[in-house]
Scaffold this motif. Structure first.
Motif, short mmCIF file in Angstrom:
data_model
loop_
_atom_site.label_atom_id
_atom_site.label_comp_id
_atom_site.label_asym_id
_atom_site.label_seq_id
_atom_site.Cartn_x
_atom_site.Cartn_y
_atom_site.Cartn_z
N GLY A 16 0.18 -30.76 27.60
CA GLY A 16 -0.37 -31.67 28.58
C GLY A 16 -1.17 -32.80 27.97
O GLY A 16 -1.26 -32.93 26.74
N SER A 17 -1.75 -33.60 28.83
CA SER A 17 -2.49 -34.79 28.40
C SER A 17 -3.85 -34.86 29.10
O SER A 17 -4.01 -34.34 30.21
N LEU A 18 -4.77 -35.49 28.43
CA LEU A 18 -6.07 -35.82 29.01
C LEU A 18 -6.48 -37.19 28.51
O LEU A 18 -6.11 -37.58 27.40
N ARG A 19 -7.26 -37.89 29.31
CA ARG A 19 -7.86 -39.13 28.85
C ARG A 19 -9.38 -39.00 28.96
O ARG A 19 -9.92 -38.82 30.04
N LEU A 20 -10.02 -39.06 27.82
CA LEU A 20 -11.47 -39.03 27.78
C LEU A 20 -12.02 -40.46 27.91
O LEU A 20 -11.44 -41.39 27.37
N SER A 21 -13.12 -40.57 28.61
CA SER A 21 -13.79 -41.85 28.77
C SER A 21 -15.19 -41.79 28.20
O SER A 21 -15.83 -40.73 28.21
N CYS A 22 -15.66 -42.91 27.74
CA CYS A 22 -17.02 -43.02 27.20
C CYS A 22 -17.61 -44.31 27.75
O CYS A 22 -17.32 -45.39 27.25
N ALA A 23 -18.42 -44.18 28.78
CA ALA A 23 -19.02 -45.34 29.42
C ALA A 23 -20.37 -45.64 28.80
O ALA A 23 -21.21 -44.76 28.64
N ALA A 24 -20.56 -46.90 28.45
CA ALA A 24 -21.80 -47.31 27.78
C ALA A 24 -22.71 -48.07 28.73
O ALA A 24 -22.25 -48.80 29.60
N SER A 25 -23.98 -47.87 28.55
CA SER A 25 -24.98 -48.66 29.26
C SER A 25 -26.09 -49.02 28.29
O SER A 25 -26.37 -48.28 27.36
N GLY A 26 -26.67 -50.17 28.49
CA GLY A 26 -27.75 -50.61 27.63
C GLY A 26 -27.30 -51.43 26.44
O GLY A 26 -28.12 -51.99 25.72
N PHE A 27 -26.00 -51.47 26.19
CA PHE A 27 -25.46 -52.32 25.14
C PHE A 27 -23.96 -52.50 25.41
O PHE A 27 -23.36 -51.74 26.15
N ALA A 28 -23.40 -53.52 24.76
CA ALA A 28 -21.99 -53.84 24.95
C ALA A 28 -21.15 -53.16 23.89
O ALA A 28 -21.49 -53.15 22.71
N LEU A 29 -20.02 -52.61 24.32
CA LEU A 29 -19.13 -51.93 23.39
C LEU A 29 -18.20 -52.88 22.64
O LEU A 29 -17.51 -52.45 21.73
N ASP A 30 -18.20 -54.15 23.02
CA ASP A 30 -17.18 -55.03 22.47
C ASP A 30 -17.41 -55.41 21.01
O ASP A 30 -16.50 -55.89 20.35
N ASP A 31 -18.60 -55.16 20.48
CA ASP A 31 -18.83 -55.51 19.08
C ASP A 31 -19.46 -54.37 18.31
O ASP A 31 -20.26 -54.59 17.38
N ASN A 74 -13.42 -53.80 27.33
CA ASN A 74 -14.70 -54.50 27.28
C ASN A 74 -15.20 -54.86 28.67
O ASN A 74 -16.40 -54.87 28.92
N ALA A 75 -14.29 -55.17 29.58
CA ALA A 75 -14.70 -55.53 30.93
C ALA A 75 -15.40 -54.36 31.63
O ALA A 75 -16.33 -54.56 32.42
N LYS A 76 -14.96 -53.13 31.32
CA LYS A 76 -15.57 -51.95 31.92
C LYS A 76 -16.63 -51.34 31.02
O LYS A 76 -17.26 -50.35 31.40
N ASN A 77 -16.80 -51.91 29.83
CA ASN A 77 -17.75 -51.37 28.86
C ASN A 77 -17.52 -49.88 28.62
O ASN A 77 -18.47 -49.07 28.58
N THR A 78 -16.26 -49.54 28.47
CA THR A 78 -15.85 -48.14 28.35
C THR A 78 -14.83 -47.99 27.23
O THR A 78 -13.95 -48.84 27.08
N ALA A 79 -14.97 -46.92 26.48
CA ALA A 79 -13.99 -46.57 25.47
C ALA A 79 -13.20 -45.36 25.95
O ALA A 79 -13.67 -44.59 26.78
N TYR A 80 -12.00 -45.22 25.40
CA TYR A 80 -11.11 -44.15 25.85
C TYR A 80 -10.50 -43.44 24.66
O TYR A 80 -10.31 -44.01 23.59
N LEU A 81 -10.14 -42.20 24.91
CA LEU A 81 -9.32 -41.44 23.97
C LEU A 81 -8.21 -40.81 24.78
O LEU A 81 -8.46 -39.87 25.55
#
Length: 126
Positions: A16-31, A74-81
């Motif tokens: 099977g599959s899963l998608r993990l999310s990592c939502a950031a607050s307090g700083f931007a994930l884009d850099d 970057n628009a959602k400030n979220t990383a995924y696996l």
């Protein structure tokens, strides 16, 4: 206040599959560098997939190559696996980490990251 919130773990059957999310607050994930790590009982925390701040370096553990994909929105400030073709050996607590000051050569080292999410459990049944 810098925070990372990991989610998306759960119980899944082998294959099977899963998608993990990592939502950031307090700083931007884009850099920042982003790392996904996992820790199984009795084992050290190990890198799974890591991406440098400029996206020009992406590391995958051998066990993850061809099955896992790390990305950021970057628009959602979220990383995924995205994890596909899961097997019982993938069972672990998965952590996301982020840091602005990670040199490329250290992108897969847990010690390079100051900011960590709380971990999300992934369990793969056979």
């Amino acid at each position: 206040d810098v925070q990372l919130q990991a989610s998306g773990g759960g119980l899944v059957q082998a294959g099977g599959s899963l998608r993990l999310s990592c939502a950031a607050s307090g700083f931007a994930l884009d850099d920042v560098a982003i790392g996904w790590f996992r820790q199984a009982p009795g084992q050290e925390r190990a890198p799974v997939a890591c991406i440098s701040s400029s996206d020009d370096t992406i590391y995958y553990a051998d066990s993850a190559k061809g099955r896992f994909t790390v990305s950021r929105d970057n628009a959602k400030n979220t990383a995924y696996l995205q994890m596909n073709s899961l097997n019982p050996e993938d069972t672990a607590v998965y952590y996301c980490a982020a840091d602005r000051n990670v040199i490329v050569s250290a992108v897969r080292s847990p010690r390079a990251y100051d900011h960590w999410g709380q971990g999300t459990q992934v369990t793969v049944s056979s």
